[in-house]
Scaffold this motif. Structure first.
Motif, short mmCIF file in Angstrom:
data_model
loop_
_atom_site.label_atom_id
_atom_site.label_comp_id
_atom_site.label_asym_id
_atom_site.label_seq_id
_atom_site.Cartn_x
_atom_site.Cartn_y
_atom_site.Cartn_z
N PHE A 195 23.86 48.09 -22.28
CA PHE A 195 23.26 46.95 -21.60
C PHE A 195 22.53 47.41 -20.35
O PHE A 195 22.85 48.41 -19.75
N ARG A 196 21.51 46.67 -20.00
CA ARG A 196 20.74 46.95 -18.79
C ARG A 196 20.14 45.65 -18.29
O ARG A 196 20.02 44.68 -19.05
N PRO A 197 19.76 45.58 -17.02
CA PRO A 197 19.09 44.37 -16.52
C PRO A 197 17.80 44.13 -17.29
O PRO A 197 17.11 45.06 -17.69
N MET A 198 17.45 42.86 -17.48
CA MET A 198 16.21 42.51 -18.18
C MET A 198 15.04 42.58 -17.20
O MET A 198 14.45 41.58 -16.81
N LEU A 281 21.34 51.11 -9.00
CA LEU A 281 22.33 50.49 -8.12
C LEU A 281 21.85 49.19 -7.51
O LEU A 281 22.65 48.33 -7.15
N ARG A 282 20.52 49.02 -7.39
CA ARG A 282 20.00 47.79 -6.79
C ARG A 282 20.43 46.55 -7.56
O ARG A 282 20.45 45.45 -7.02
N TYR A 283 20.73 46.70 -8.85
CA TYR A 283 21.07 45.55 -9.69
C TYR A 283 22.57 45.26 -9.72
O TYR A 283 22.99 44.29 -10.34
N GLU A 378 16.90 41.69 -7.37
CA GLU A 378 16.19 42.79 -6.71
C GLU A 378 16.74 42.93 -5.28
O GLU A 378 16.30 42.26 -4.37
N ARG A 379 17.73 43.84 -5.13
CA ARG A 379 18.38 44.00 -3.83
C ARG A 379 18.40 45.47 -3.44
O ARG A 379 19.45 46.10 -3.34
N LEU A 380 17.22 46.02 -3.28
CA LEU A 380 17.09 47.42 -2.90
C LEU A 380 17.72 47.70 -1.53
O LEU A 380 17.75 46.83 -0.66
#
Length: 454
Positions: A195-198, A281-283, A378-380
């Motif tokens: 799984f990964r962010p869309m 890691l931002r996600y 989106e939380r860089l």
């Protein structure tokens, strides 16, 4: 701060999918210009556009819809999806602000933010081209691979636990390098989550098929290879229709964390374990829960407990972690102009490839501006912030070797002259015209450091 190219004031309106959207934007504002706008209308360069964006954000945060509409009208007259760097960037910020406004006052603004972006699935070949457009990804791949080589020296087995937004695109070059070792290549095992962010770039084939193609390449290069996917049976967190919207996370982080143990990963004592995190890691949420620890910190603690030989972290060097909309607009506007400006150097304005790439950035801008809470994924964090986080969790920073620096500089020579690289403490930082773009860092757990004597 960078210097934006001056944007000409042109009476061109943005083409929206909903023609009835925001009729007041394409006609003059109903009230005289407020004092807040008078200092921004003389010369609409990058600094002025940024001020207008911040005025609009402040108006939305205070629910002043009339002022927001007035500022949007001014922005709409400079924005153009086919204009210069400032105009194209402004068009995406304006769309995102309208999307946010529609959530505050949906009755008078008949618009859904999720209609802005049409998701497009790429093939593996197209994704490779996407990665090569500008060296944001290749920079991280190159810097990481060279440090991995140094860390696995002497091991006959290598296990890479790969967390990457560009699934497996890093490894063909790595496999090719392993095949050239005089002593013969070690066996390589790559494990990836299912799984990964869309978020872009998306691939239109399964991760299993990507692994199969990677295996075929490794076989061709005579590199012993094994590919594993973990989490196939983990329930997806996108259970409701609402959670399938663009703003939602695409997988269950808590369930993923339960897989990060030696048994589930089938770790072997004679393997060199490598943890590779590229734009990942931002996600992971940084919201503090329970014992005042976030999922982001839990993830890094669990990874540390696996005793990796090395951990590679690569991401964009920008701070988007603030809860303040105006802070996020300032940071993102002064960061995301870079890909728009870089694309001007080698792709024509009517290029489909350029349009698709900029649309992907537009999706990112929409999430940064339009959403709050768990919907904003989106939380860089900047490289310095991430480095401090790693130190707090118990990692030791590993400096990049001279060979890595030479290799990365050689890579950048293949691209436009505006790209460069600098060192900041133990980080390597990709730059465009002197502005920081992407950071790369290498880490080992403190226990490993003491054992190998770094």
């Amino acid at each position: 701060m960078h210097v934006h190219m001056k944007a000409e004031l042109k009476a061109t309106s943005i083409s929206f999918q909903n023609p009835s959207l925001f009729t007041t934007i394409t006609s003059p504002p109903p009230l005289p210009q407020p004092e807040a706008l008078k200092g921004c209308l003389g010369s609409l360069d990058g600094a002025c556009i940024e001020k207008l964006l911040l005025h609009c954000a402040s108006a939305l945060e205070s629910n002043d819809i009339t002022l927001a509409q007035q500022v949007m009208w001014v922005l709409n007259n400079v924005a153009s999806p086919l204009g210069d760097t400032n105009q194209r960037l402004t068009s995406w910020f304006l769309r995102a602000l309208i999307s946010r406004a529609s959530r505050i006052c949906p009755t008078s603004m008949n618009f859904k933010g999720s209609d802005i972006i049409q998701r497009r699935l790429m093939s593996v070949t197209e994704l490779a081209g996407y990665v090569d457009l500008i060296p944001w990804h290749r920079f991280g791949f190159c810097a990481s691979n060279n440090e991995i080589f140094k860390a696995i020296k002497g091991f006959k087995r290598v296990h890479v636990l790969d967390f990457s937004i560009t699934p497996c695109m890093q490894w063909p070059t790595f496999i090719d390098s392993l095949a050239k070792l005089q002593e013969g290549p070690p066996s390589l095992r790559i494990t990836v989550p299912s799984f990964r962010p869309m978020v872009p770039p998306l691939v239109n084939i399964s991760i299993h098929e990507v692994g199969q193609r990677l295996g075929n390449f490794a076989k061709f290069k005579d590199v012993p290879f094994e590919f594993n996917v973990i989490g196939d049976n983990v329930p997806n967190s996108m259970a409701s229709e609402e959670s399938r919207n663009i703003e939602s996370t695409s997988f269950n982080f808590e369930s993923m964390l339960s897989l990060l143990n030696p048994s589930m990963l089938n770790l072997r004592e004679d393997e060199a374990l490598v943890i590779n995190c590229q734009n990942w890691l931002r996600y992971l949420s940084d919201d503090r829960k329970g014992q005042n620890i976030s999922i982001r910190d839990v993830f890094m603690n669990l990874v540390k407990g696996l005793n990796p030989q090395i951990v590679l972290l690569v991401d964009e060097d920008c701070d988007l972690s603030s809860s303040s909309l105006t802070s996020r607009i300032t940071a993102s506007f002064n960061h995301l102009w870079i890909p728009f400006d870089a694309l001007d150097t080698f792709l024509p304005k009517d290029s489909c490839q350029r349009t698709e790439f900029e649309s992907d950035i537009g999706q990112k801008i929409e999430n940064i501006i339009s959403f709050e809470g768990h919907q904003r994924i989106e939380r860089l964090e900047s490289g310095m912030q991430m480095s401090q986080r790693m130190k707090n969790v118990g990692y030791f920073s590993v400096p990049f070797c001279d060979e890595t620096v030479v290799e990365v500089k050689g890579l950048l020579d293949e691209h436009a002259s505006g790209w460069g690289m600098k060192r900041e403490e133990n980080m390597l930082v990709l730059t465009w015209k002197g502005n920081s773009c992407v950071f790369a860092t290498a880490w080992v757990p403190s226990e490993i450091r003491d054992h190998i004597g770094i």
